[in-house]
Scaffold this active site. Sequence first.
Site, PDB file in Angstrom:
ATOM      1  N   GLY A 282      -2.921  -9.281  11.699  1.00  0.00           N
ATOM      2  CA  GLY A 282      -2.243 -10.380  11.012  1.00  0.00           C
ATOM      3  C   GLY A 282      -3.184 -11.428  10.447  1.00  0.00           C
ATOM      4  N   SER A 283      -4.451 -11.037  10.188  1.00  0.00           N
ATOM      5  CA  SER A 283      -5.380 -12.040   9.633  1.00  0.00           C
ATOM      6  C   SER A 283      -4.961 -12.433   8.220  1.00  0.00           C
ATOM      7  CB  SER A 283      -6.821 -11.534   9.667  1.00  0.00           C
ATOM      8  OG  SER A 283      -6.992 -10.467   8.777  1.00  0.00           O
TER       9      SER A 283
ATOM     10  N   ASN B  75       1.616  -4.520  -1.979  1.00  0.00           N
ATOM     11  CA  ASN B  75       0.839  -4.016  -0.835  1.00  0.00           C
ATOM     12  C   ASN B  75      -0.642  -4.348  -1.024  1.00  0.00           C
ATOM     13  OD1 ASN B  75       0.277  -2.438   1.545  1.00  0.00           O
ATOM     14  ND2 ASN B  75      -0.415  -0.780   0.214  1.00  0.00           N
TER      15      ASN B  75
ATOM     16  N   HIS C  82      -4.355  -2.983  -0.133  1.00  0.00           N
ATOM     17  CA  HIS C  82      -5.004  -1.730   0.272  1.00  0.00           C
ATOM     18  C   HIS C  82      -6.529  -1.915   0.272  1.00  0.00           C
ATOM     19  CE1 HIS C  82      -5.215   2.606   0.884  1.00  0.00           C
ATOM     20  NE2 HIS C  82      -6.236   2.591   0.055  1.00  0.00           N
TER      21      HIS C  82
END
Length: 191
Positions: free
Chosen positions: A12-13, A101, A103
Site C-alpha cells: 500500500g505504499s 492500473n 504496472h
Amino acid sequence: MIKTAVLVSGKGSNLLHLFDAVQKGRLSFLEISQVVADRDCKGLMHAMEKGIPSFRIDRGAGLCKELDGILYKNIDLIVMAGFLSILDRDFCRKWAGKIINLHPSLLPKYAGKGMYGIRVHRAVLENKETQSGATVHYVIPKVDAGEIILQKTCAIDPQETPESLAKKIQSLEHELLIEALTRVSLNKKGT
Ligand code: GRF
C-alpha cells in the site's frame, strides 16, 4: 471531485503516497472515497488507520461481483494500486474508461498474466534490458493491454538486482501515479 476507489493487495505504499498528495493539495480534484483489498494486507491496514472506508473481499470466482456490489454507485475512478486479482470482462465493460492500473514495466513489454512483482524485474534483467520503468494504463479485459496514460523510465545499472530494480521502480511509481491522475482528471473535464 473525482470520487475514487483504490484497490490494493500489498504494502500500500502507492495508496499512502496518494493519500499524502491529496492531503497536501496536490490532487485537490480527487477524493479517496473507499479502499478495497482482496486479502489482509498492509494496504488495508493503512486505509483503516487513515479513516478511509475500507472493505475486504474474497479472491476467487465471485470477486468481481462482490467488488461491484461494494463499490459506491457514484465512483468516478477505480485505481488498481498493486491489486493482484484480474478483473473480468463484465466488470471491465461496466466500468469502462474508469479503471486504471499501475504496472512495474514499460508496457507493452513484460505484460500479461503472471507478470507481476519481482517476476517482472527478473525477466527484465534476464533479457539484459538497459532501461525499465512503470506504466499507468486504462484497464480493459485483456490484461495489461489498455491505453497507456503515462510512463516513467529509469536506467538499469550494471550491478542491478531484481530487488534493487523493484525499489527503484517503486519510488518512480509514486510520482507517476500522481502525474497520471492529473492527466486523467484533465481528460474527464473535457468529456
Ligand atoms: C507496485 O510495484 C505496482 O506496480 C504493482 O504492485 C506494486 C504495489 O506496491 N502492481 P504497493 O502495494 O503500492 O506498495
